[in-house]
Design a protein around this motif. Structure first.
Motif, PDB file in Angstrom:
ATOM      1  N   ASP A  85       0.847  -1.192   0.000  1.00 35.63           N
ATOM      2  CA  ASP A  85       0.000   0.000   0.000  1.00 35.63           C
ATOM      3  C   ASP A  85       0.885   1.245   0.000  1.00 35.63           C
ATOM      4  O   ASP A  85       1.676   1.453   0.921  1.00 35.63           O
ATOM      5  CB  ASP A  85      -0.883  -0.013   1.248  1.00 35.63           C
ATOM      6  N   PRO A  86       0.751   2.117  -1.011  1.00 34.23           N
ATOM      7  CA  PRO A  86       1.596   3.319  -1.074  1.00 34.23           C
ATOM      8  C   PRO A  86       1.457   4.216   0.158  1.00 34.23           C
ATOM      9  O   PRO A  86       2.438   4.818   0.590  1.00 34.23           O
ATOM     10  CB  PRO A  86       1.097   4.040  -2.334  1.00 34.23           C
ATOM     11  N   ASN A  87       0.267   4.311   0.712  1.00 37.12           N
ATOM     12  CA  ASN A  87       0.076   5.158   1.894  1.00 37.12           C
ATOM     13  C   ASN A  87       0.809   4.601   3.105  1.00 37.12           C
ATOM     14  O   ASN A  87       1.407   5.353   3.887  1.00 37.12           O
ATOM     15  CB  ASN A  87      -1.420   5.294   2.202  1.00 37.12           C
ATOM     16  N   ASP A  88       0.779   3.281   3.267  1.00 34.69           N
ATOM     17  CA  ASP A  88       1.509   2.659   4.378  1.00 34.69           C
ATOM     18  C   ASP A  88       3.012   2.828   4.190  1.00 34.69           C
ATOM     19  O   ASP A  88       3.741   3.090   5.160  1.00 34.69           O
ATOM     20  CB  ASP A  88       1.151   1.175   4.483  1.00 34.69           C
ATOM     21  N   ARG A  89       3.472   2.667   2.958  1.00 37.23           N
ATOM     22  CA  ARG A  89       4.908   2.849   2.701  1.00 37.23           C
ATOM     23  C   ARG A  89       5.331   4.284   2.982  1.00 37.23           C
ATOM     24  O   ARG A  89       6.412   4.530   3.525  1.00 37.23           O
ATOM     25  CB  ARG A  89       5.251   2.468   1.255  1.00 37.23           C
ATOM     26  N   LEU A  90       4.480   5.248   2.618  1.00 35.94           N
ATOM     27  CA  LEU A  90       4.798   6.652   2.878  1.00 35.94           C
ATOM     28  C   LEU A  90       4.877   6.914   4.379  1.00 35.94           C
ATOM     29  O   LEU A  90       5.789   7.616   4.847  1.00 35.94           O
ATOM     30  CB  LEU A  90       3.751   7.559   2.249  1.00 35.94           C
ATOM     31  N   ALA A  91       3.952   6.352   5.137  1.00 34.75           N
ATOM     32  CA  ALA A  91       3.974   6.541   6.592  1.00 34.75           C
ATOM     33  C   ALA A  91       5.265   5.988   7.187  1.00 34.75           C
ATOM     34  O   ALA A  91       5.875   6.597   8.077  1.00 34.75           O
ATOM     35  CB  ALA A  91       2.758   5.868   7.221  1.00 34.75           C
ATOM     36  N   LEU A  92       5.698   4.838   6.690  1.00 32.18           N
ATOM     37  CA  LEU A  92       6.939   4.237   7.182  1.00 32.18           C
ATOM     38  C   LEU A  92       8.147   5.065   6.756  1.00 32.18           C
ATOM     39  O   LEU A  92       9.101   5.230   7.525  1.00 32.18           O
ATOM     40  CB  LEU A  92       7.068   2.804   6.664  1.00 32.18           C
ATOM     41  N   GLN A  93       8.105   5.585   5.547  1.00 31.92           N
ATOM     42  CA  GLN A  93       9.216   6.426   5.072  1.00 31.92           C
ATOM     43  C   GLN A  93       9.358   7.673   5.933  1.00 31.92           C
ATOM     44  O   GLN A  93      10.466   8.049   6.341  1.00 31.92           O
ATOM     45  CB  GLN A  93       8.995   6.818   3.617  1.00 31.92           C
ATOM     46  N   LEU A  94       8.243   8.327   6.224  1.00 39.50           N
ATOM     47  CA  LEU A  94       8.282   9.523   7.067  1.00 39.50           C
ATOM     48  C   LEU A  94       8.752   9.184   8.476  1.00 39.50           C
ATOM     49  O   LEU A  94       9.458   9.977   9.113  1.00 39.50           O
ATOM     50  CB  LEU A  94       6.907  10.178   7.111  1.00 39.50           C
ATOM     51  N   ALA A  95       8.383   8.000   8.956  1.00 38.64           N
ATOM     52  CA  ALA A  95       8.839   7.573  10.278  1.00 38.64           C
ATOM     53  C   ALA A  95      10.355   7.412  10.305  1.00 38.64           C
ATOM     54  O   ALA A  95      11.024   7.836  11.260  1.00 38.64           O
ATOM     55  CB  ALA A  95       8.159   6.260  10.666  1.00 38.64           C
ATOM     56  N   LEU A  96      10.911   6.813   9.264  1.00 41.82           N
ATOM     57  CA  LEU A  96      12.365   6.634   9.196  1.00 41.82           C
ATOM     58  C   LEU A  96      13.073   7.987   9.070  1.00 41.82           C
ATOM     59  O   LEU A  96      14.122   8.208   9.689  1.00 41.82           O
ATOM     60  CB  LEU A  96      12.732   5.730   8.018  1.00 41.82           C
ATOM     61  N   ILE A  97      12.506   8.879   8.272  1.00 38.68           N
ATOM     62  CA  ILE A  97      13.089  10.221   8.140  1.00 38.68           C
ATOM     63  C   ILE A  97      13.046  10.941   9.481  1.00 38.68           C
ATOM     64  O   ILE A  97      14.006  11.598   9.886  1.00 38.68           O
ATOM     65  CB  ILE A  97      12.330  11.027   7.063  1.00 38.68           C
ATOM     66  N   GLY A  98      11.924  10.811  10.188  1.00 37.28           N
ATOM     67  CA  GLY A  98      11.799  11.449  11.482  1.00 37.28           C
ATOM     68  C   GLY A  98      12.794  10.916  12.491  1.00 37.28           C
ATOM     69  O   GLY A  98      13.395  11.687  13.249  1.00 37.28           O
ATOM     70  N   ARG A  99      12.998   9.600  12.507  1.00 35.73           N
ATOM     71  CA  ARG A  99      13.964   9.004  13.433  1.00 35.73           C
ATOM     72  C   ARG A  99      15.371   9.513  13.164  1.00 35.73           C
ATOM     73  O   ARG A  99      16.126   9.810  14.088  1.00 35.73           O
ATOM     74  CB  ARG A  99      13.946   7.470  13.321  1.00 35.73           C
ATOM     75  N   GLU A 100      15.712   9.629  11.892  1.00 33.64           N
ATOM     76  CA  GLU A 100      17.047  10.121  11.533  1.00 33.64           C
ATOM     77  C   GLU A 100      17.217  11.582  11.960  1.00 33.64           C
ATOM     78  O   GLU A 100      18.267  11.981  12.481  1.00 33.64           O
ATOM     79  CB  GLU A 100      17.285   9.974  10.045  1.00 33.64           C
ATOM     80  N   ALA A 101      16.170  12.384  11.741  1.00 36.99           N
ATOM     81  CA  ALA A 101      16.238  13.786  12.138  1.00 36.99           C
ATOM     82  C   ALA A 101      16.395  13.925  13.640  1.00 36.99           C
ATOM     83  O   ALA A 101      17.161  14.767  14.132  1.00 36.99           O
ATOM     84  CB  ALA A 101      14.994  14.530  11.657  1.00 36.99           C
ATOM     85  N   LEU A 102      15.695  13.093  14.392  1.00 36.79           N
ATOM     86  CA  LEU A 102      15.737  13.173  15.846  1.00 36.79           C
ATOM     87  C   LEU A 102      17.126  12.866  16.410  1.00 36.79           C
ATOM     88  O   LEU A 102      17.460  13.321  17.489  1.00 36.79           O
ATOM     89  CB  LEU A 102      14.715  12.212  16.458  1.00 36.79           C
ATOM     90  N   GLU A 103      17.906  12.099  15.665  1.00 30.54           N
ATOM     91  CA  GLU A 103      19.264  11.808  16.127  1.00 30.54           C
ATOM     92  C   GLU A 103      20.088  13.080  16.244  1.00 30.54           C
ATOM     93  O   GLU A 103      21.010  13.163  17.070  1.00 30.54           O
ATOM     94  CB  GLU A 103      19.948  10.835  15.157  1.00 30.54           C
ATOM     95  N   HIS A 104      19.767  14.092  15.445  1.00 32.45           N
ATOM     96  CA  HIS A 104      20.489  15.372  15.489  1.00 32.45           C
ATOM     97  C   HIS A 104      19.776  16.412  16.336  1.00 32.45           C
ATOM     98  O   HIS A 104      20.397  17.393  16.787  1.00 32.45           O
ATOM     99  CB  HIS A 104      20.675  15.919  14.074  1.00 32.45           C
ATOM    100  N   LEU A 105      18.469  16.223  16.545  1.00 24.67           N
ATOM    101  CA  LEU A 105      17.687  17.233  17.239  1.00 24.67           C
ATOM    102  C   LEU A 105      17.624  17.016  18.744  1.00 24.67           C
ATOM    103  O   LEU A 105      17.351  17.955  19.491  1.00 24.67           O
ATOM    104  CB  LEU A 105      16.250  17.266  16.688  1.00 24.67           C
TER     105      LEU A 105
END
Length: 218
Positions: A197-217
């Motif tokens: 499901d493209p929507n589920d994949r997008l949610a997971l992608q944003l989650a991974l991006i968010g986790r990476e950002a939080l490592e610096h924030l």
């Protein structure tokens, strides 16, 4: 009558912490609100007119403050223009997060606009607790034990990055295709997501991006 336009410019310095806020206060336009948002970050929020270019203005201030604090590696980030008091608060948060992220990624001695951050800008601009909560909700059990599920998270990242191609993931991670499929099934079980499901994949992608950002924030 249109609402007032606000610009927020944040500055990060590791070597001029004691002098950073006074220097920002001196360089910022009259009436600017200057605040320290983190140990090494000071930001200025102020009104601008229609002719002000955000990037040019932020770089102008960065050069002045870098000279005043003797910090050639001073990092700046700008957000705006945004309208009204709500926009001013959002611009401040975006500029603060952007400068922290850029500093963490080695982007010293330059000015970056929030809009130039790429896909990460879709998860920023809100409190870090909200970013973390969204990531945990999307990743489910994968977020509970990062060490245990490190291989699955790495596989998920590759799967999204390589547009859902099992063969490409197998080549990228030096795995057999069946191993990739097994891992993807396990990821689906642990997250509750349908990877087709493209929507589920997008949610997971944003989650991974968010986790990476939080490592610096954080």
């Amino acid at each position: 009558m249109s609402e007032t336009r606000y610009l927020a410019v944040a500055f990060a310095s590791r070597s001029a912490n004691g002098h950073l806020r006074p220097a920002v206060s001196e360089a910022a336009p009259e009436g600017a609100k200057v605040v320290r948002t983190r140990a090494d970050v000071v930001a200025a929020v102020y009104e601008i007119d229609e002719d002000t270019d955000p990037r040019t203005e932020a770089e102008r201030l960065r050069l002045i403050i870098a000279e005043e604090t003797d910090d050639d590696e001073l990092t700046a980030a700008v957000s705006g223009p945004k309208r009204g008091s709500t926009g001013a608060h959002l611009a401040l948060l975006q500029a603060e997060q952007a400068v922290t992220l850029e500093r963490g990624n080695g982007g010293t001695g330059k000015t970056t606009h929030f809009d130039d951050l790429g896909s990460v800008r879709f998860v920023l601009g809100r409190p870090e607790s909200d970013i973390e909560a969204q990531a945990e909700a999307a990743l489910g059990a994968l977020a509970d034990d990062e060490e245990r599920y490190a291989d699955l998270i790495k596989t998920l990242d590759a799967f999204i990055r390589l547009h859902g191609s099992v063969n490409a993931v197998a080549r990228d991670l030096f795995l057999h295709r069946n191993t990739v499929r097994q891992r993807l099934r396990r990821i689906g079980q642990l997250t509750g997501a349908d990877l087709a499901d493209p929507n589920d994949r997008l949610a997971l992608q944003l989650a991974l991006i968010g986790r990476e950002a939080l490592e610096h924030l954080t």
